[in-house]
Design an enzyme around this catalytic site. Sequence first.
Site, mmCIF file in Angstrom:
data_model
loop_
_atom_site.group_PDB
_atom_site.id
_atom_site.type_symbol
_atom_site.label_atom_id
_atom_site.label_comp_id
_atom_site.label_asym_id
_atom_site.label_seq_id
_atom_site.Cartn_x
_atom_site.Cartn_y
_atom_site.Cartn_z
ATOM 1 N N GLU A 279 0.815 -1.212 0.000
ATOM 2 C CA GLU A 279 0.000 0.000 0.000
ATOM 3 C C GLU A 279 0.853 1.268 0.000
ATOM 4 O O GLU A 279 0.453 2.288 -0.567
ATOM 5 C CB GLU A 279 -0.953 0.012 1.196
ATOM 6 C CG GLU A 279 -2.073 -1.010 1.121
ATOM 7 C CD GLU A 279 -1.685 -2.359 1.735
ATOM 8 O OE1 GLU A 279 -2.562 -3.251 1.831
ATOM 9 O OE2 GLU A 279 -0.505 -2.510 2.142
ATOM 10 N N GLN B 214 -8.995 -6.098 11.916
ATOM 11 C CA GLN B 214 -8.499 -5.095 10.971
ATOM 12 C C GLN B 214 -9.253 -3.770 11.078
ATOM 13 O O GLN B 214 -9.435 -3.059 10.083
ATOM 14 C CB GLN B 214 -8.535 -5.626 9.535
ATOM 15 C CG GLN B 214 -7.513 -6.745 9.294
ATOM 16 C CD GLN B 214 -7.299 -7.083 7.840
ATOM 17 O OE1 GLN B 214 -8.190 -6.892 7.015
ATOM 18 N NE2 GLN B 214 -6.117 -7.606 7.517
ATOM 19 N N LYS C 155 -17.687 -1.118 5.244
ATOM 20 C CA LYS C 155 -18.039 -2.161 4.285
ATOM 21 C C LYS C 155 -19.539 -2.230 4.039
ATOM 22 O O LYS C 155 -19.984 -2.410 2.889
ATOM 23 C CB LYS C 155 -17.528 -3.513 4.791
ATOM 24 C CG LYS C 155 -17.662 -4.644 3.787
ATOM 25 C CD LYS C 155 -17.014 -5.926 4.297
ATOM 26 C CE LYS C 155 -17.091 -7.041 3.251
ATOM 27 N NZ LYS C 155 -16.446 -8.290 3.739
ATOM 28 N N MET D 264 23.997 9.098 3.109
ATOM 29 C CA MET D 264 23.914 10.399 3.760
ATOM 30 C C MET D 264 24.180 10.275 5.253
ATOM 31 O O MET D 264 24.824 11.144 5.862
ATOM 32 C CB MET D 264 22.555 11.045 3.499
ATOM 33 C CG MET D 264 22.471 12.497 3.974
ATOM 34 S SD MET D 264 23.656 13.599 3.140
ATOM 35 C CE MET D 264 22.742 14.013 1.661
#
Length: 608
Positions: free
Chosen positions: A75, A138, A187, A504
Site C-alpha cells: 500500500e 483489521q 463495508k 547520507m
Amino acid sequence: MNAQAKQPPLPSTLARKAAADRRPPERMTGAQAVVRSLEELGADVVFGLPGGAVLPLYDPLYSSTKVRHVLMRHEQGAGHAAEGYAQVTGRVGVCIATSGPGATNLVTPITDANLDSVPLVAITGQVGSGLLGTDAFQEADIRGITMPVTKHNFMVTDPNDIPRALAEAFHLAATGRPGPVLVDIPKDVQDAEMDFSWPPAIDLPGYRPVTTPHSRQIAQAVDLIARAERPVLYIGGGVIKANAAEQLREFAEASGIPVVTTLMALGAFPESHPLHMGMPGMHGSVPAVGALQRSDLLIAIGTRFDDRVTGKVDAFAPEAKVIHADIDPAEIGKIRAADVPIVGDAREVLSELTRAYRAGRDKGVEGPDVTSWMEYLNDLRERFPRGYEEPTDGFLAPQRVLEALSREAGPEAIYAAGVGQHQMWSAQFLDFENPRTWLNSGGLGTMGYAIPAALGAKAGAPEAEVWAIDGDGCFQMTNQELTTAAVEGMPIKVALINNGNLGMVRQWQTLFYGGRYSNTKLREQNEYVPDFVGLSEALGCAARRVTSEEEIVPAIRWAQQINDRPVVLDFIVGQDAQVWPMVSAGSSNSEIRYAHDLRPLFVEEEQA
C-alpha cells in the site's frame, strides 16, 4: 512531452449546474457509486491493493472500462505511485486500501503528499458500521490517525453521500494549496443500495481559497522591487503546482532579477537560463546560497522558508526585506516576517507582478539596476562551478554517472529520486529545463519513494522516458514494485547508485561523529550481496552491473533501447563520496563550505 492531461470540470463547477441538468438517478450499491464517481471525476488510473473491507468496491472496479486499476505489491507503493502520477500530470492521484494495516500503510505517502502539497485522494475500506469502536478484526481509526496529515478527511456513513463525498474530496485535493484527502467507507455502506445521480450538489462552507492577489499588495511589491539593489526571486514548488513556469520566466526576463529554485521547484525555471543561479539550501549551489544570503529583497513565490533552505533562521538573508506570496495564508510569516504579504495563486501573482511592473516602466518608473549584483553572482558562479573530486578507491564517481544520465536522457525525461546522497547529487547534476520532470520526497524525506513514484509517473505520461534514481538503501525498501511495473507494462528505468551504505547517514558520521560508522554499512565494498542484478531479473527486469567509467554511457543507451520491461542499472560507486557544497544543520548559510577542507565561504565577507 505532454504529460499533463486535460482536467475534468472541477466539482465546484459541477455544483453550480442546475438541478434540471442532472441525470435521472440510478439504483446501485455504494461500491458501484464509488466507481461511477471516479469515472465521472476523470480518474483514469488508480493504484491499490484489495482486502476484506474493500472487496465490495473491487467487484465493480473489475468491470470498469474507464478506470484502470494498478495492483501494487504494498500500500505504501500505491500511495507513492499516486503521488508520482499527480506530480507529472497535475491531476489528482488516487490510491485504494483496505482497513487496518492496509490503511495504515498509506500513512507515509499521505504525510509525504501533505508536506509536498500533492493532490491525492486516498479511499479506504473500513469495518462495518456496527463493529466500529469494538476493536474488530483489521479495525483502525484511520481518520484519527491521519487527521494531522490530511487537508481533510471524513467517513461516509450514508451510501447516498458517496458521490458528494468523492466530488468534495477531489475538489479539496486539487484547489487552493493542493494536498491529500482521505475518504473512509465502512463495508456495509459499500454494500448498501442508493440512488446515484450526477453531478452531486456539494457545499463546502468556509472553504474559499483566495487565488487572485490584492492589487494593493501587488503595488507595494512592485514599489519595493523598484527600490531594490540586490533582489532575488526565491521560487518554491508552488510555482510548479500552479503551472506558472511561463509566468515566472516572463517576470524574470522583464525585470532582470536572478532566480533560485528550491529542491521542489527544479524545472520551474530553465537551468540553462543566464538568470538562474541554481538550487539554494543545505546542499545548494554557492551562487544560489549567496544570492539569498546577500540579497536586500527576497521575492518568495510558492515557497515556505523550509529549514533546509534557510539554515539558521536568525542569520538567513539578514539584510533582505521580504515579499512573500503563497496560496496558503498560514505559510506567510510563519518562519520569516513578510514586509509585503500576498495571498494568491502563483500563476496569478506572477502575471499581476509582470503587468504592474511593465505599467510602472511605461510611466517612467525605473526598475532595479542589477548590473553590479549580477556581476557579483556571476563571479560566484565562475569561482565555484558544479564539480566533484575524482574517487581514489577505484569505484565510480556517482556524480559522473548522473552527468552522463543527464546528457543521454536529456531534459525531456522524467526523473524520480529517492532520499539521501543520490537525491542531492541528482538535484545538482541533472539539468532541468521543464516543470513536472523532477519528482522527489522533499518535506518528509521518504526513503523508498523513487520506484513507485516513477511507476506512477509512467502511468501518467506513458510516452515519456522515466528514470528512477535510487540508492541501495532506498531500493531495498520498495523494489517489489518493479514486479508491478513489469506485469503492468510500465518499462521504467532505474539508475541504482550503489555505495553499499546508507550514504547520507555515513556522510554525517564522517563529518560530525568522528567516523564512527554505526549501522550504516549495507554490504562489503567488494561483494555484491544482495545481488541487485539477480534480484531485478527475478522481479521481471532486465539488469546490468556497471563498474567502470567506460561502461556508463553504453549501459544507459542499452537501457534506453529496452521498452518491453523495466531496466535496472547497478552502478557500483565508492562509499566515501560526499555531497558538496554543504551547510551544516543549524548553521548560518554564510558558513556554506564548497568542500570539507575549506573555510566557510561568506563569513570573511560578513566580517569585512
